[in-house]
Design a protein around this motif. Structure first.
Motif, PDB file in Angstrom:
ATOM      1  N   ALA A  49       0.828  -1.204   0.000  1.00 43.91           N
ATOM      2  CA  ALA A  49       0.000   0.000   0.000  1.00 43.91           C
ATOM      3  C   ALA A  49       0.861   1.252   0.000  1.00 43.91           C
ATOM      4  N   LEU A  50       1.935   1.242   0.779  1.00 40.87           N
ATOM      5  CA  LEU A  50       2.818   2.403   0.845  1.00 40.87           C
ATOM      6  C   LEU A  50       3.506   2.652  -0.494  1.00 40.87           C
ATOM      7  N   ALA A  51       3.934   1.587  -1.171  1.00 40.87           N
ATOM      8  CA  ALA A  51       4.528   1.749  -2.500  1.00 40.87           C
ATOM      9  C   ALA A  51       3.512   2.355  -3.461  1.00 40.87           C
ATOM     10  N   ALA A  52       2.261   1.920  -3.375  1.00 42.44           N
ATOM     11  CA  ALA A  52       1.208   2.466  -4.230  1.00 42.44           C
ATOM     12  C   ALA A  52       0.965   3.942  -3.916  1.00 42.44           C
ATOM     13  N   ILE A  53       0.990   4.298  -2.633  1.00 44.64           N
ATOM     14  CA  ILE A  53       0.792   5.691  -2.205  1.00 44.64           C
ATOM     15  C   ILE A  53       1.870   6.597  -2.792  1.00 44.64           C
ATOM     16  N   HIS A  54       3.123   6.188  -2.683  1.00 41.46           N
ATOM     17  CA  HIS A  54       4.228   7.025  -3.179  1.00 41.46           C
ATOM     18  C   HIS A  54       4.092   7.307  -4.675  1.00 41.46           C
ATOM     19  N   TYR A  55       3.795   6.282  -5.455  1.00 47.68           N
ATOM     20  CA  TYR A  55       3.670   6.482  -6.904  1.00 47.68           C
ATOM     21  C   TYR A  55       2.439   7.323  -7.218  1.00 47.68           C
ATOM     22  N   PHE A  56       1.330   7.057  -6.531  1.00 48.29           N
ATOM     23  CA  PHE A  56       0.097   7.802  -6.771  1.00 48.29           C
ATOM     24  C   PHE A  56       0.296   9.281  -6.446  1.00 48.29           C
TER      25      PHE A  56
END
Length: 136
Positions: free
Chosen positions: A111-118
């Motif tokens: 989820a954190l990886a997705a947050i950073h890219y988003f």
């Protein structure tokens, strides 16, 4: 909507309190992600403008992550490729218990990886696995 906002949903009994933070950044989102407990705090919404939102639900390291574009015209659901889509698990999201395909429940790290890219691009990360759908 042209502004970045982060909303946290906090349930107290049957009442909902929404806490809104303007101009969010990945560190702020990470702190909010850590507060999700799967009981009282069960959903975050991260907006990056241009009708693009990320909804993160659940808690305690078991999370559902969905990116919505143009009010559900496109939906991107983050997947855990190590889990089967034929098994299902219960997860409390937005104050409601749902039954999710096991591969739609991801770790806090994913989820954190997705947050950073988003936050940076306003899109689903091409480095992660996504299921795409919606009313096109």
């Amino acid at each position: 909507m042209n502004k970045r906002m982060l909303s946290e949903e906090e349930w107290t009994g049957s009442g909902l309190n929404t806490i809104v933070h303007a101009d969010w950044n990945p560190a702020m989102a990470h702190a909010a992600l850590q507060r999700l407990d799967g009981r009282r705090l069960t959903q975050l919404q991260l907006d990056v403008g241009e009708d693009r939102s990320m909804l993160i639900g659940g808690g305690a390291g078991r999370l559902s992550v969905i990116i919505c574009v143009d009010v559900d015209r496109e939906l991107h659901t983050l997947l855990d490729p190590g889990k089967a889509d034929t098994e299902h698990e219960d997860l409390l999201v937005g104050g409601q218990l749902g039954n999710f395909a096991a591969n739609q429940i991801v770790s806090a790290a994913a989820a954190l990886a997705a947050i950073h890219y988003f936050h940076a691009a306003g899109e689903p990360s091409p480095h992660l696995s996504w299921q795409t759908g919606g009313a096109r």
